[in-house]
Design an enzyme around this catalytic site. Structure first.
Site, PDB file in Angstrom:
ATOM      1  N   GLU A  73       0.883  -1.169   0.000  1.00 57.67           N
ATOM      2  CA  GLU A  73       0.000   0.000   0.000  1.00 57.67           C
ATOM      3  C   GLU A  73       0.917   1.215   0.000  1.00 57.67           C
ATOM      4  O   GLU A  73       1.626   1.476   0.974  1.00 57.67           O
ATOM      5  CB  GLU A  73      -0.883  -0.030   1.256  1.00 57.67           C
ATOM      6  CG  GLU A  73      -1.751   1.209   1.423  1.00 57.67           C
ATOM      7  CD  GLU A  73      -2.483   1.229   2.761  1.00 57.67           C
ATOM      8  OE1 GLU A  73      -2.905   0.145   3.255  1.00 57.67           O
ATOM      9  OE2 GLU A  73      -2.597   2.324   3.344  1.00 57.67           O
ATOM     10  N   ARG A  95       1.438  10.164   1.099  1.00 60.61           N
ATOM     11  CA  ARG A  95       1.952  11.079   2.125  1.00 60.61           C
ATOM     12  C   ARG A  95       3.173  11.807   1.612  1.00 60.61           C
ATOM     13  O   ARG A  95       3.714  12.667   2.292  1.00 60.61           O
ATOM     14  CB  ARG A  95       2.316  10.291   3.386  1.00 60.61           C
ATOM     15  CG  ARG A  95       1.097   9.741   4.067  1.00 60.61           C
ATOM     16  CD  ARG A  95       1.414   8.962   5.313  1.00 60.61           C
ATOM     17  NE  ARG A  95       0.370   7.991   5.529  1.00 60.61           N
ATOM     18  CZ  ARG A  95       0.343   7.116   6.498  1.00 60.61           C
ATOM     19  NH1 ARG A  95       1.338   7.075   7.378  1.00 60.61           N
ATOM     20  NH2 ARG A  95      -0.642   6.273   6.614  1.00 60.61           N
ATOM     21  N   THR A 143      -3.715   6.353   2.149  1.00 62.65           N
ATOM     22  CA  THR A 143      -3.876   7.753   2.567  1.00 62.65           C
ATOM     23  C   THR A 143      -4.507   8.594   1.454  1.00 62.65           C
ATOM     24  O   THR A 143      -4.104   9.721   1.195  1.00 62.65           O
ATOM     25  CB  THR A 143      -2.529   8.384   3.023  1.00 62.65           C
ATOM     26  OG1 THR A 143      -1.747   7.389   3.717  1.00 62.65           O
ATOM     27  CG2 THR A 143      -2.756   9.535   3.990  1.00 62.65           C
ATOM     28  N   LYS A 154     -10.969  -0.738   6.425  1.00 64.90           N
ATOM     29  CA  LYS A 154      -9.738  -0.639   7.199  1.00 64.90           C
ATOM     30  C   LYS A 154     -10.159  -0.298   8.627  1.00 64.90           C
ATOM     31  O   LYS A 154     -11.181   0.371   8.830  1.00 64.90           O
ATOM     32  CB  LYS A 154      -8.899   0.480   6.596  1.00 64.90           C
ATOM     33  CG  LYS A 154      -7.662   0.880   7.364  1.00 64.90           C
ATOM     34  CD  LYS A 154      -6.782   1.773   6.495  1.00 64.90           C
ATOM     35  CE  LYS A 154      -5.678   2.418   7.307  1.00 64.90           C
ATOM     36  NZ  LYS A 154      -4.443   2.576   6.544  1.00 64.90           N
TER      37      LYS A 154
HETATM   38  C1  3PG Z   1      -1.444   3.249   8.034  1.00 68.31           C
HETATM   39  O1  3PG Z   1      -1.643   4.233   7.366  1.00 68.31           O
HETATM   40  O2  3PG Z   1      -2.038   2.191   7.797  1.00 68.31           O
HETATM   41  C2  3PG Z   1      -0.548   3.342   9.205  1.00 68.31           C
HETATM   42  O3  3PG Z   1       0.156   4.516   9.242  1.00 68.31           O
HETATM   43  C3  3PG Z   1       0.339   2.178   9.403  1.00 68.31           C
HETATM   44  O4  3PG Z   1       0.516   2.178  10.764  1.00 68.31           O
HETATM   45  P1  3PG Z   1       1.887   1.754  11.465  1.00 68.31           P
HETATM   46  O5  3PG Z   1       2.925   2.728  10.952  1.00 68.31           O
HETATM   47  O6  3PG Z   1       1.622   1.927  12.944  1.00 68.31           O
HETATM   48  O7  3PG Z   1       2.168   0.343  11.084  1.00 68.31           O
END
Ligand code: 3PG
Length: 208
Positions: free
Chosen positions: A41, A45, A68, A128
């Site tokens: 994924e 960002r 995101t 999610k």
């Molecule tokens: C996401 O967008 O799914 C998270 O930022 C992933 O979370 P993590 O960095 O705590 O694994």
């Protein structure tokens, strides 16, 4: 779209990637595949997201999603670059509807019964669950899944080797996402061997 969900479910794990330089995308895809997890994924960002999605999706073995994604325009950019599915931290109806128009799976965040119902109203069968750890973790998913039958969750946020199995043991959990196997600093430093070894460890933990 069911096929994409099936592929995510078969992988059980989704590396959540933040790429600062699109030049890292192709070697990262190879590193993930070498670790046994040809899935990523790629999050919107950084400015490198679109080019990174394009580079990774050129690899036919990779399942590439966009993460995101906050706006319908980003849905278009992600799909035009080759993303097979679109993940959002929360539930945005305009984003979900643009995904439907573009024929790609939407995986929006939902952590309350109201948000889940909004996702169901859009015809979705998976969401999610983000940020998982601070939204009640595995017990919250268990409780939330009770009234929603076949709905599947992909928890991410605060998950790692120490608590992965807690989430994967829940029937309603399709797969778990996280960034622990793709540390941003290691990618920036070009340490793809580290990514492969962290990925292989994660895959071993996720394999029953
Ligand atoms: C996401 O967008 O799914 C998270 O930022 C992933 O979370 P993590 O960095 O705590 O694994």
């Amino acid at each position: 779209m069911t096929e994409i969900l099936d592929r995510i479910g078969a992988a059980r794990l989704v590396p959540v990637v933040v790429l600062d330089d699109a030049a890292s995308a192709a070697p990262l895809a190879e590193a993930l595949a070498a670790g046994g997890l040809p899935v990523a994924e790629v999050t919107f960002r950084t400015a490198a997201a679109v080019e990174s999605i394009r580079a990774m999706s050129a690899n036919p073995d990779m399942l590439v999603g966009a993460g995101t994604v906050l706006t319908p325009d980003q849905v278009d950019a992600a799909v035009d670059a080759g993303a097979s599915y679109v993940v959002s931290p929360g539930l945005s109806v305009p984003v979900v509807r643009r995904c439907a128009e573009r024929g790609v799976l939407a995986l929006p965040g939902a952590v309350t019964a109201t948000e889940v119902q909004a996702a169901l109203a859009e015809g979705l069968t998976a969401v999610k669950f983000f940020p998982a750890a601070t939204s009640g973790g595995a017990p919250a998913i268990k409780a939330l899944s009770a009234p929603f039958g076949d709905l599947r969750f992909v928890p991410t946020g605060g998950i790692g080797p120490a608590n992965l199995s807690e989430y994967l043991s829940i029937e309603a959990v399709l797969a778990v996402g996280g960034s622990w196997m793709v540390p941003r600093a290691d990618i920036a430093a070009g340490d793809f061997a580290k990514v492969t070894s962290l990925t292989a460890e994660a895959v071993a933990l996720a394999t029953p």
